[in-house]
Motif scaffolding. Structure first.
Motif, PDB file in Angstrom:
ATOM      1  N   ASN A  31       0.815  -1.216   0.000  1.00  0.00           N
ATOM      2  CA  ASN A  31       0.000   0.000   0.000  1.00  0.00           C
ATOM      3  C   ASN A  31       0.848   1.264   0.000  1.00  0.00           C
ATOM      4  N   THR A  32       2.044   1.168  -0.470  1.00  0.00           N
ATOM      5  CA  THR A  32       2.835   2.381  -0.559  1.00  0.00           C
ATOM      6  C   THR A  32       3.106   2.678  -2.017  1.00  0.00           C
ATOM      7  N   THR A  50       1.092  10.990   4.634  1.00  0.00           N
ATOM      8  CA  THR A  50       0.307  12.221   4.470  1.00  0.00           C
ATOM      9  C   THR A  50      -1.155  11.990   4.850  1.00  0.00           C
ATOM     10  N   TYR A  51      -1.738  12.996   5.447  1.00  0.00           N
ATOM     11  CA  TYR A  51      -3.187  13.017   5.668  1.00  0.00           C
ATOM     12  C   TYR A  51      -3.828  13.560   4.381  1.00  0.00           C
ATOM     13  N   PRO A  52      -5.107  13.334   4.184  1.00  0.00           N
ATOM     14  CA  PRO A  52      -5.730  13.771   2.918  1.00  0.00           C
ATOM     15  C   PRO A  52      -5.974  15.279   2.868  1.00  0.00           C
ATOM     16  N   ILE A  53      -4.903  16.021   2.690  1.00  0.00           N
ATOM     17  CA  ILE A  53      -5.003  17.481   2.597  1.00  0.00           C
ATOM     18  C   ILE A  53      -5.082  17.822   1.111  1.00  0.00           C
ATOM     19  N   GLY A  54      -6.309  18.034   0.633  1.00  0.00           N
ATOM     20  CA  GLY A  54      -6.520  18.236  -0.801  1.00  0.00           C
ATOM     21  C   GLY A  54      -6.020  17.024  -1.571  1.00  0.00           C
ATOM     22  N   GLU A  81       2.813   6.698   2.232  1.00  0.00           N
ATOM     23  CA  GLU A  81       1.627   6.011   2.754  1.00  0.00           C
ATOM     24  C   GLU A  81       0.560   7.056   3.035  1.00  0.00           C
ATOM     25  N   PHE A  82      -0.666   6.726   2.643  1.00  0.00           N
ATOM     26  CA  PHE A  82      -1.753   7.702   2.767  1.00  0.00           C
ATOM     27  C   PHE A  82      -2.616   7.388   3.989  1.00  0.00           C
ATOM     28  N   LEU A  83      -2.780   8.375   4.843  1.00  0.00           N
ATOM     29  CA  LEU A  83      -3.585   8.206   6.053  1.00  0.00           C
ATOM     30  C   LEU A  83      -4.951   8.844   5.839  1.00  0.00           C
ATOM     31  N   ASP A  84      -5.915   8.466   6.665  1.00  0.00           N
ATOM     32  CA  ASP A  84      -7.186   9.195   6.674  1.00  0.00           C
ATOM     33  C   ASP A  84      -7.417   9.721   8.082  1.00  0.00           C
ATOM     34  N   SER A  87      -8.619   6.929  10.991  1.00  0.00           N
ATOM     35  CA  SER A  87      -7.704   6.002  11.670  1.00  0.00           C
ATOM     36  C   SER A  87      -6.246   6.446  11.611  1.00  0.00           C
ATOM     37  N   GLY A  88      -5.989   7.586  10.963  1.00  0.00           N
ATOM     38  CA  GLY A  88      -4.610   8.035  10.775  1.00  0.00           C
ATOM     39  C   GLY A  88      -3.856   8.235  12.082  1.00  0.00           C
ATOM     40  N   ASP A  89      -4.508   8.905  13.037  1.00  0.00           N
ATOM     41  CA  ASP A  89      -3.828   9.154  14.318  1.00  0.00           C
ATOM     42  C   ASP A  89      -3.478   7.844  15.018  1.00  0.00           C
ATOM     43  N   ASP A  90      -4.385   6.873  14.922  1.00  0.00           N
ATOM     44  CA  ASP A  90      -4.129   5.573  15.565  1.00  0.00           C
ATOM     45  C   ASP A  90      -2.927   4.893  14.927  1.00  0.00           C
ATOM     46  N   GLN A  91      -2.845   4.993  13.592  1.00  0.00           N
ATOM     47  CA  GLN A  91      -1.713   4.381  12.890  1.00  0.00           C
ATOM     48  C   GLN A  91      -0.393   5.024  13.307  1.00  0.00           C
ATOM     49  N   VAL A  92      -0.427   6.340  13.434  1.00  0.00           N
ATOM     50  CA  VAL A  92       0.802   7.044  13.816  1.00  0.00           C
ATOM     51  C   VAL A  92       1.184   6.679  15.250  1.00  0.00           C
ATOM     52  N   THR A  93       0.190   6.671  16.151  1.00  0.00           N
ATOM     53  CA  THR A  93       0.470   6.317  17.548  1.00  0.00           C
ATOM     54  C   THR A  93       1.082   4.924  17.639  1.00  0.00           C
TER      55      THR A  93
END
Lengths: 448, 302
Positions: A31-32, A50-54, A81-84, A87-93
């Motif tokens: 997924n990368t 990255t978070y989905p910023i635009g 890797e694309f975060l949303d 769940s993005g914060d959980d993945q980073v934590t």
């Protein structure tokens, strides 16, 4: 026969062990989006989340940016890797605790500076912030510089773009209800009194749901915060970002006004909705206004909307709103590898500072540059007219209080407080309880 | 006179070789189990005695446990979780037994059709199911308000997930639909395996349908019932995804469950030690409930 069994046993064991080894292998490449890896054996591999910023959430766009970077830096390979935001914060934590945090992450100061930076997980980027950069960014907004700098003086974020969160109205519904008279179409501002009159006009015209104060979670809570605090020009925190101040007279008055409108049937509240739900209801015409609007959302919902989604600032008693801003940029996790840190800094500088790539990176975000030297990045493009509207709201950007320690606790306390006041609980008591909870979190986060 | 013979040297070697082979076969699974179940459990227990966050790791004894029982939200989450278990477990068990009793006698294709219907929410995935339910519960565009409004049962639209009085029951309703699939399949299989000769013998002796069920079938499906009770209890205690996707524990913590609160403390506030302490308590509660079920249902099973 005996030997056959023995060999089969060994084979099976070996097979199972191989399977397990495969499970434990490095799955990072899944997924990368691999960058253009033209580096040799001495090349450096870095990861970007990255978070989905635009369009920074779109693999084709980011792959293009990585490819442009690799043209100048062929020895650095970038995995993305694309975060949303769900769940993005959980993945980073989880990655931080597992020691597998990415090298670069893209988001705002409330995460990079206040959360991960304050926890000592980020690299100080002060060497990127030379005097030219500081003056270039300060010329747009001093608040951006302050937001990227931690209380210990270290810079944990290198900003790329910014925006102003606003609201939007269904222009045709307002027109039919005769409510356009209450908005200033030139400045896109209105007073609290005008807003109340507009709600009444909509109700009188038979509009069932004028607006919804959503409070089902923290998603898009900047909209409800901006609405409540602007009504009577309340400050959300003190200037030092050490205390929460919505229990001021102005803050309580604004929240009480929302409750009064709700009880009068002029406005709705819904503890089952978050901003995404409200935006969907606005897009399909069920509700006449949205409190969670910005340039990016306008672009995202453009295909679904068959009316004029007219961007407006939030109503305020003096007609001069103070909008909540969003600042987005890059930070580097301290993974202890100097080569990777250096490579990450080169990537960040290319994406943010390069004369050609910098403006393109901003356009990909759908927001505005934090550097005055970039000028109007949308000039001459098919988005120029649309973005001019949102650009006109940038002078109304208020204090970036999102960097107050204890931010995460405050967000939860905020929507729970909204649920409380709309359920008939005393506004003053509820706001005081909210401030108490948030202050305790701030003190804990500040180590006091 | 069975006198056990002493194994010879050759036999001992054979036994040893077989034992080693058996352990070798077990080893991969054992490594996996120890690494991914036992070690995390021990780490969870140990760190529950620490003030463990992103920046701190200090021993605090039982402070997390003391704080937990003074934490009003945790108590609320505990009560909500128990309510979910107390309602969901009996309803799931009784409903799936009733459905299975009706469909297991049907011919193969019809029985399979119904099994598929009830199993569909299980294989569809929680997120997809939740999205559909969220739409049905939507106050403004949802199916429930439309139907109830059109039939004159309600005067004004209800915010099903945004009202303290209805939110937890909506969660339980969704939980029921996603929980009955497996029990139905298991019960259909168990009822199909009941010895027909015993049923026929009982009928020949004049037993009524009710007597056949309670005296012949029920004892034979008891092991399945015990399994369903334990699994449904554990699943209900661990209700998390629905809360995360639908209510975030609101309104006013009325749908807060222990699992969601653990997630919130650990992943939102980075209080890993406190979250782990709650995890330990949840594990103890589940163990106690399961033990009671084994004791009660297991005794009948003997």
């Amino acid at each position: 026969m005996k030997n056959w069994k023995k060999w089969m046993s060994l084979l099976l064991c070996a097979g199972m062990m191989t399977g397990l080894s495969a499970c434990g292998g490095d799955g990072g490449s899944e997924n990368t989006a691999e960058g253009n890896d033209s580096g040799g054996s001495e090349g450096t591999e870095i990861t970007l989340w990255t978070y989905p910023i635009g369009s920074w959430g779109d693999s084709a766009t980011v792959d293009g940016i990585v490819a442009a970077f690799n043209e100048q830096y062929p020895d650095i390979s970038v995995s993305v890797e694309f975060l949303d935001y769900t769940s993005g914060d959980d993945q980073v934590t989880a990655a931080i605790e597992a020691g597998t945090a990415p090298d670069i992450i893209m988001e705002g100061p409330e995460r990079l500076v206040t959360t991960w930076g304050a926890a000592g997980r980020m690299v100080d980027l002060s060497d990127l912030w030379d005097e030219g950069t500081i003056s270039d960014i300060s010329a747009v907004s001093e608040a951006v510089v302050n937001a990227c700098r931690s209380s210990d003086g270290a810079y944990y974020e290198y900003p790329l773009c910014m925006n102003a969160h606003c609201m939007a109205i269904n222009y045709e519904v307002f027109e039919e209800a005769g409510a356009l008279q209450y908005i200033d179409e030139e400045t896109r501002t209105w007073t609290t009194e005008d807003f109340g009159n507009a709600l009444q006009a909509l109700k009188d015209a038979g509009v069932e749901t004028t607006g919804i104060v959503y409070c089902g979670g923290q998603g898009g809570d900047q909209g409800t915060r901006a609405l409540a605090r602007n009504l009577y020009s309340a400050e959300f925190t003190n200037a030092d970002h050490t205390e929460w101040t919505m229990n001021s007279e102005a803050g309580i008055r604004g929240l009480q006004q929302l409750v009064d409108w709700e009880q009068a049937g002029l406005l709705s509240h819904d503890a089952g909705l978050q901003a995404a739900d409200e935006l969907q209801l606005f897009a399909n015409g069920t509700v006449a206004m949205s409190f969670a609007w910005n340039a990016s959302n306008e672009s995202n919902y453009a295909e679904q909307i068959d009316f004029t989604a007219y961007a407006m600032t939030f109503p305020s008693d003096d007609g001069v709103p103070e909008l909540d801003g969003g600042i987005y940029g890059f930070g580097i996790f301290d993974n202890g590898d100097e080569a990777k840190i250096d490579a990450a800094k080169q990537f960040i500088q290319f994406v943010c500072d390069d004369e050609t790539q910098g403006p393109q990176s901003v356009i990909a975000s759908g927001f505005f540059p934090v550097r005055s030297s970039f000028g109007n990045v949308y000039e001459g493009s098919d988005q120029e007219e649309r973005m001019t509207v949102f650009n006109s709201m940038m002078p109304y950007l208020g204090d970036y209080y999102n960097v107050t320690p204890g931010w995460a606790d405050q967000r939860t306390a905020w929507w729970n407080m909204l649920q409380n006041i709309f359920n008939g609980n005393d506004v003053t008591e509820s706001v005081n309880a909210y401030v108490e909870t948030s202050s305790a979190a701030t003190q804990a986060a500040s180590g006091n | 006179m069975n006198k056990r013979m002493k194994p010879t040297g050759m036999q001992k070697a054979l036994i040893r070789r077989e034992t080693i082979s058996a352990y070798l076969f077990l080893l991969p699974a054992l490594i996996f189990f120890v690494g991914f179940v036992i070690v995390p459990m021990v780490m969870c227990l140990v760190t529950s005695f620490f003030n463990y966050s992103m920046t701190e790791f200090a021993f605090v004894g039982f402070s997390n446990y003391v704080e937990m029982f003074q934490d009003e939200i945790f108590i609320r989450a505990l009560l909500n979780t128990i309510l979910i278990v107390v309602v969901a477990v009996p309803v799931v068990t009784v409903f799936s037994l009733w459905v299975s009793s009706v469909i297991y006698k049907m011919n193969g294709a019809v029985c399979s059709f119904f099994r598929c219907i009830f199993y569909l929410p299980v294989v569809t995935g929680t997120v997809a199911v939740t999205v559909v339910w969220k739409w049905m519960f939507n106050r403004y565009t949802g199916l429930f308000n439309y139907v109830l409004g059109e039939t004159g049962i309600i005067d004004s639209d209800i915010s099903w997930l945004g009202d303290e009085r209805t939110a937890i029951w909506c969660i339980i309703l969704i939980l029921l639909t996603t929980s009955v699939g497996q029990p139905v399949v298991l019960y259909v299989s168990a009822l199909g395996n009941v010895d027909e000769s015993l049923i026929e013998a009982a009928q020949v002796d004049g037993a009524t349908s009710r007597q056949v069920f309670w005296k012949i079938k029920w004892p034979q499906i008891m092991p399945t019932t015990l399994y369903i009770l334990v699994i449904t209890t554990i699943n209900s205690f661990q209700c998390y995804a629905l809360i995360q996707l639908l209510t975030s524990g609101g309104p006013n913590h009325s749908t807060e469950t222990i699992m969601y609160y653990i997630y919130y403390q650990a992943f939102r506030l980075y209080r890993y030690g406190y979250g782990n302490a709650m995890g330990v308590i949840l594990a103890i509660i589940i163990a106690v409930f399961s033990a009671i079920q084994f004791k009660v249902a297991g005794r009948k099973n003997d």
